[in-house]
Write an enzyme that holds these catalytic residues in place. Structure first.
Site, short mmCIF file in Angstrom:
data_model
loop_
_atom_site.label_atom_id
_atom_site.label_comp_id
_atom_site.label_asym_id
_atom_site.label_seq_id
_atom_site.Cartn_x
_atom_site.Cartn_y
_atom_site.Cartn_z
N LYS A 82 -2.44 -7.65 6.28
CA LYS A 82 -1.76 -8.57 5.36
C LYS A 82 -0.93 -9.58 6.17
O LYS A 82 -0.72 -9.40 7.39
CB LYS A 82 -0.91 -7.75 4.40
CG LYS A 82 -1.74 -6.87 3.46
CD LYS A 82 -0.84 -6.05 2.54
CE LYS A 82 -1.63 -5.27 1.52
NZ LYS A 82 -0.75 -4.53 0.58
N TYR A 132 -6.55 -8.23 -7.03
CA TYR A 132 -5.46 -7.47 -7.64
C TYR A 132 -5.48 -7.54 -9.17
O TYR A 132 -4.44 -7.37 -9.81
CB TYR A 132 -4.11 -7.95 -7.08
CG TYR A 132 -3.87 -7.49 -5.65
CD1 TYR A 132 -3.91 -6.12 -5.32
CD2 TYR A 132 -3.57 -8.39 -4.63
CE1 TYR A 132 -3.69 -5.69 -4.01
CE2 TYR A 132 -3.34 -7.96 -3.32
CZ TYR A 132 -3.40 -6.61 -3.02
OH TYR A 132 -3.17 -6.17 -1.75
N PHE A 153 5.73 -6.54 -10.31
CA PHE A 153 5.72 -7.05 -8.93
C PHE A 153 4.54 -7.98 -8.64
O PHE A 153 4.43 -8.53 -7.55
CB PHE A 153 5.70 -5.88 -7.92
CG PHE A 153 4.54 -4.94 -8.07
CD1 PHE A 153 3.30 -5.24 -7.51
CD2 PHE A 153 4.67 -3.75 -8.78
CE1 PHE A 153 2.22 -4.39 -7.64
CE2 PHE A 153 3.58 -2.88 -8.92
CZ PHE A 153 2.36 -3.20 -8.35
N ARG A 163 -7.89 5.39 4.19
CA ARG A 163 -6.70 5.57 3.33
C ARG A 163 -5.72 6.51 4.02
O ARG A 163 -4.51 6.30 3.98
CB ARG A 163 -7.10 6.12 1.95
CG ARG A 163 -7.81 5.15 1.05
CD ARG A 163 -6.99 3.95 0.66
NE ARG A 163 -5.86 4.25 -0.19
CZ ARG A 163 -5.11 3.34 -0.81
NH1 ARG A 163 -5.39 2.04 -0.68
NH2 ARG A 163 -4.08 3.68 -1.55
N THR A 203 1.26 4.00 0.00
CA THR A 203 1.64 2.63 -0.38
C THR A 203 3.12 2.37 -0.11
O THR A 203 3.52 1.32 0.40
CB THR A 203 1.35 2.42 -1.88
OG1 THR A 203 0.04 2.86 -2.17
CG2 THR A 203 1.53 0.97 -2.28
N ARG A 250 1.19 2.40 7.97
CA ARG A 250 2.39 2.06 7.20
C ARG A 250 3.59 2.89 7.65
O ARG A 250 4.72 2.41 7.70
CB ARG A 250 2.11 2.24 5.72
CG ARG A 250 1.20 1.13 5.16
CD ARG A 250 0.62 1.50 3.81
NE ARG A 250 -0.05 0.39 3.15
CZ ARG A 250 -0.76 0.51 2.04
NH1 ARG A 250 -0.91 1.70 1.47
NH2 ARG A 250 -1.33 -0.55 1.49
N ASN A 263 3.81 -4.01 3.22
CA ASN A 263 3.23 -2.78 3.79
C ASN A 263 2.03 -3.00 4.71
O ASN A 263 1.20 -2.11 4.90
CB ASN A 263 2.97 -1.75 2.69
CG ASN A 263 1.98 -2.24 1.66
OD1 ASN A 263 1.45 -3.35 1.79
ND2 ASN A 263 1.71 -1.43 0.65
N HIS A 289 -4.12 -3.43 3.87
CA HIS A 289 -4.87 -2.99 2.68
C HIS A 289 -6.10 -2.21 3.12
O HIS A 289 -6.72 -2.55 4.12
CB HIS A 289 -5.34 -4.20 1.86
CG HIS A 289 -6.37 -3.83 0.83
ND1 HIS A 289 -6.02 -3.33 -0.41
CD2 HIS A 289 -7.72 -3.84 0.87
CE1 HIS A 289 -7.13 -3.05 -1.10
NE2 HIS A 289 -8.18 -3.35 -0.33
N GLU A 295 -14.91 -4.97 -3.45
CA GLU A 295 -14.02 -5.78 -2.61
C GLU A 295 -14.78 -6.46 -1.47
O GLU A 295 -14.51 -7.62 -1.14
CB GLU A 295 -12.88 -4.92 -2.07
CG GLU A 295 -11.91 -4.48 -3.18
CD GLU A 295 -10.81 -3.54 -2.69
OE1 GLU A 295 -10.79 -3.20 -1.49
OE2 GLU A 295 -9.99 -3.15 -3.53
N1 UDP Z 1 2.98 -3.23 -4.44
C1 UDP Z 1 4.29 -3.70 -4.53
N2 UDP Z 1 5.20 -2.99 -5.24
C2 UDP Z 1 4.89 -1.83 -5.88
C3 UDP Z 1 3.56 -1.35 -5.79
C4 UDP Z 1 2.63 -2.08 -5.04
O1 UDP Z 1 4.61 -4.74 -3.97
O2 UDP Z 1 5.77 -1.22 -6.52
C5 UDP Z 1 1.99 -3.98 -3.66
C6 UDP Z 1 1.77 -3.42 -2.26
O3 UDP Z 1 1.55 -4.51 -1.36
C7 UDP Z 1 0.50 -2.62 -2.44
C8 UDP Z 1 -0.26 -3.52 -3.41
O4 UDP Z 1 0.73 -3.97 -4.32
O5 UDP Z 1 -0.16 -2.42 -1.22
C9 UDP Z 1 -1.37 -2.85 -4.18
O6 UDP Z 1 -0.88 -1.71 -4.84
P1 UDP Z 1 -1.70 -0.36 -4.86
O7 UDP Z 1 -1.02 0.56 -5.83
O8 UDP Z 1 -3.15 -0.65 -5.07
O9 UDP Z 1 -1.43 0.23 -3.40
P2 UDP Z 1 -2.40 0.35 -2.11
O10 UDP Z 1 -3.79 0.64 -2.62
O11 UDP Z 1 -2.31 -0.94 -1.35
O12 UDP Z 1 -1.84 1.50 -1.34
MG MG Z 2 -4.96 -0.31 -4.07
#
Ligand code: UDP
Ligand code: MG
Length: 186
Positions: A44, A84, A92, A120, A126, A137, A147, A150, A161
């Protein structure tokens, strides 16, 4: 060594193992035990700004995954809104789109056995506070909204994706003969 004892020793040496040894398992490529998957990984904008691209690539290479696509891009908004889409009603979401547009991203496609689940695990939770030390992370992120990386969260999601971020001509299907491959030794 000559004569009877020489021939006996030779026979002993040539007559094969006296105890059953381990049977070498040769996985055939594409066989069920070496299911190949692909996943989308993206460094990112905060990760690119912090010069973490090399460290992140190194982790995936060290694990043995195979890079089949990579590009640096200022992500067009339509890719981000599609990417997204499921989060569009989250509070958010506007901040997330603006963060992801704030600078270039390095998008990659990695291939390998169970790469979706493994990546993952490698990126970590996350939420930075929950991300285990040793994960990307867990090593580099302080806050859920910054974070660093992705990675797709399911095989189906990864397929969607990859098709969103890459044209098929941008993916290179090269022959993997390395020690991490089911083709090794060839
Ligand atoms: N995100 C955020 N605030 C939150 C939850 C998610 O800013 O409370 C952002 C964060 O950058 C995250 C992305 O949204 O990586 C996508 O969320 P997801 O739940 O899909 O998490 P990921 O798959 O990236 O772990
Ligand atoms: Mg995700």
């Amino acid at each position: 060594m000559h004569g009877f004892w020489g021939r006996a020793a030779l026979w002993w040496l040539l007559s094969g193992p006296r105890v059953p040894g381990p049977t070498p398992v040769r996985h055939s490529s594409g066989g069920p035990s070496w299911t190949q998957e692909r996943t989308l990984v993206a460094v990112k904008p905060d990760g690119v700004q912090r010069r973490l691209v090399g460290d992140i690539i190194r982790r995936f290479e060290r694990r043995g995954f195979k890079l089949v696509g990579m590009k640096l891009l200022q992500t067009p908004e339509n890719i981000l809104t599609e990417h997204y889409h499921d989060l569009r009603r989250k509070p958010f979401y506007p901040a997330l789109i603006s963060y992801m547009s704030s600078g270039p991203v390095v998008a990659m496609v990695w291939e390998g056995h169970n790469v979706v689940r493994s990546s993952r695990a490698m990126i970590g939770d996350t939420d930075a506070a929950e991300a285990a030390p040793g994960t990307i992370r867990g090593d580099f992120s302080l806050h859920i909204s910054r974070n660093v990386i992705h990675a797709s969260d399911s095989v189906e999601g990864a397929q969607r994706e990859i098709a969103l971020w890459f044209r098929s001509s941008e993916l290179v299907d090269w022959q993997d003969r390395g020690p991490h491959s089911s083709n090794y030794p060839a």
